[in-house]
Design a protein around this motif. Sequence first.
Motif, PDB file in Angstrom:
ATOM      1  N   ARG A 173      -8.534 -12.860   3.058  1.00 41.36           N
ATOM      2  CA  ARG A 173      -9.188 -11.723   4.104  1.00 41.36           C
ATOM      3  C   ARG A 173      -8.164 -11.124   4.883  1.00 41.36           C
ATOM      4  O   ARG A 173      -7.252 -11.686   5.179  1.00 41.36           O
ATOM      5  N   SER A 174      -8.294  -9.873   5.283  1.00 37.23           N
ATOM      6  CA  SER A 174      -7.598  -8.993   6.217  1.00 37.23           C
ATOM      7  C   SER A 174      -7.951  -9.684   7.488  1.00 37.23           C
ATOM      8  O   SER A 174      -8.997 -10.062   7.677  1.00 37.23           O
ATOM      9  N   ASN A 175      -7.020  -9.608   8.360  1.00 42.84           N
ATOM     10  CA  ASN A 175      -7.230  -9.921   9.870  1.00 42.84           C
ATOM     11  C   ASN A 175      -8.107  -8.833  10.620  1.00 42.84           C
ATOM     12  O   ASN A 175      -9.006  -9.352  11.425  1.00 42.84           O
ATOM     13  N   HIS A 176      -7.959  -7.579  10.250  1.00 45.26           N
ATOM     14  CA  HIS A 176      -8.839  -6.645  10.800  1.00 45.26           C
ATOM     15  C   HIS A 176      -9.518  -5.549   9.851  1.00 45.26           C
ATOM     16  O   HIS A 176      -9.352  -5.537   8.762  1.00 45.26           O
ATOM     17  N   GLY A 177     -10.371  -4.881  10.495  1.00 46.58           N
ATOM     18  CA  GLY A 177     -11.039  -3.933   9.708  1.00 46.58           C
ATOM     19  C   GLY A 177     -10.211  -2.824   9.042  1.00 46.58           C
ATOM     20  O   GLY A 177      -9.005  -2.619   9.696  1.00 46.58           O
ATOM     21  N   ILE A 178     -10.438  -2.273   8.140  1.00 48.65           N
ATOM     22  CA  ILE A 178      -9.685  -1.522   7.130  1.00 48.65           C
ATOM     23  C   ILE A 178     -10.262  -0.320   6.669  1.00 48.65           C
ATOM     24  O   ILE A 178      -9.637   0.596   5.803  1.00 48.65           O
ATOM     25  N   SER A 179     -11.427   0.099   7.114  1.00 47.93           N
ATOM     26  CA  SER A 179     -12.229   1.231   6.545  1.00 47.93           C
ATOM     27  C   SER A 179     -11.671   2.459   6.710  1.00 47.93           C
ATOM     28  O   SER A 179     -11.583   3.623   6.067  1.00 47.93           O
ATOM     29  N   LYS A 180     -10.530   2.621   8.049  1.00 50.89           N
ATOM     30  CA  LYS A 180      -9.948   4.026   8.168  1.00 50.89           C
ATOM     31  C   LYS A 180      -8.684   4.265   7.222  1.00 50.89           C
ATOM     32  O   LYS A 180      -8.406   5.245   7.036  1.00 50.89           O
ATOM     33  N   ARG A 181      -8.307   2.953   6.434  1.00 51.38           N
ATOM     34  CA  ARG A 181      -7.390   3.163   5.703  1.00 51.38           C
ATOM     35  C   ARG A 181      -7.735   3.586   4.142  1.00 51.38           C
ATOM     36  O   ARG A 181      -6.957   3.717   3.156  1.00 51.38           O
ATOM     37  N   LEU A 182      -9.107   3.799   3.912  1.00 48.24           N
ATOM     38  CA  LEU A 182      -9.837   3.873   2.699  1.00 48.24           C
ATOM     39  C   LEU A 182      -9.423   5.162   2.409  1.00 48.24           C
ATOM     40  O   LEU A 182      -9.299   6.188   3.123  1.00 48.24           O
ATOM     41  N   LEU A 218       0.825  -1.280  -0.048  1.00 49.43           N
ATOM     42  CA  LEU A 218      -0.156   0.124   0.142  1.00 49.43           C
ATOM     43  C   LEU A 218       0.950   1.356   0.086  1.00 49.43           C
ATOM     44  O   LEU A 218       1.980   1.406   0.432  1.00 49.43           O
ATOM     45  N   SER A 219       0.219   2.390  -0.725  1.00 49.92           N
ATOM     46  CA  SER A 219       0.836   3.621  -0.506  1.00 49.92           C
ATOM     47  C   SER A 219      -0.332   4.446  -0.231  1.00 49.92           C
ATOM     48  O   SER A 219      -1.294   4.481  -0.862  1.00 49.92           O
ATOM     49  N   ASP A 220      -0.102   5.555   0.501  1.00 55.87           N
ATOM     50  CA  ASP A 220      -1.247   6.611   0.701  1.00 55.87           C
ATOM     51  C   ASP A 220      -0.852   7.868   0.127  1.00 55.87           C
ATOM     52  O   ASP A 220       0.340   7.969  -0.645  1.00 55.87           O
ATOM     53  N   ARG A 221      -1.484   8.953  -0.088  1.00 55.32           N
ATOM     54  CA  ARG A 221      -1.525  10.194  -0.840  1.00 55.32           C
ATOM     55  C   ARG A 221      -0.153  10.919  -0.218  1.00 55.32           C
ATOM     56  O   ARG A 221       0.218  11.776  -1.018  1.00 55.32           O
ATOM     57  N   ASN A 222       0.337  10.508   0.813  1.00 58.38           N
ATOM     58  CA  ASN A 222       1.627  11.220   1.499  1.00 58.38           C
ATOM     59  C   ASN A 222       2.756  10.663   1.044  1.00 58.38           C
ATOM     60  O   ASN A 222       3.700  10.782   1.356  1.00 58.38           O
ATOM     61  N   GLY A 223       2.991   9.294   0.337  1.00 55.48           N
ATOM     62  CA  GLY A 223       3.761   8.601   0.019  1.00 55.48           C
ATOM     63  C   GLY A 223       4.291   7.628   0.963  1.00 55.48           C
ATOM     64  O   GLY A 223       5.292   6.895   1.009  1.00 55.48           O
TER      65      GLY A 223
END
Length: 168
Positions: A124-133, A93-98
């Motif tokens: 499937r991921s082990n944990h929720g990820i919506s905060k990473r969207l 993964l990479s976010d908008r900040n690099g």
Amino acid sequence: MNFMNRFSLASIFSLVSLFGCSDHAHEHERQSGDGRHQHHAPLGGALVVLGEPERGHNLEILLDEQDRLSVYLLGPHAETYVRIKQPHIQLNLSDRNGTTDSLKLHAVNDPATGETIGDSSLFRSNHGISKRLPILGVLGSIAVGATEYNGTKITFSGNPHPPGKNEH
């Protein structure tokens, strides 16, 4: 032409229309606005093409009811689930900040389908990820038989359609 001949010709025409077009009769109904062939994700998630369209495979990506990222491996027309031997799939993964990170998606045991780790189409991921969207990333290697897919780009902002109640 008598009634029986007309009836026979009409019957043959109907059968050819239903069955004779091609193995991909659904193509005629699933065209994008620019005329390209499209497939639809069976569970309402986002569809990602692996390899060449119509020859490669597809991934359906969605959030499950517990906010975990679920990835289903599908066949070339996104109509069948394809099991593979891998115990996990890596998503870099990479976010908008690099900032970079990785997310490991684990194969899922499913007694209903008989799938096991090492023979699964669901990861499937082990944990929720919506905060990473939204997720911006690149998939690691996915081996489907003798075919290996590397470096497929993924963009996922959340479920495009409400999740269905039907798990595969």
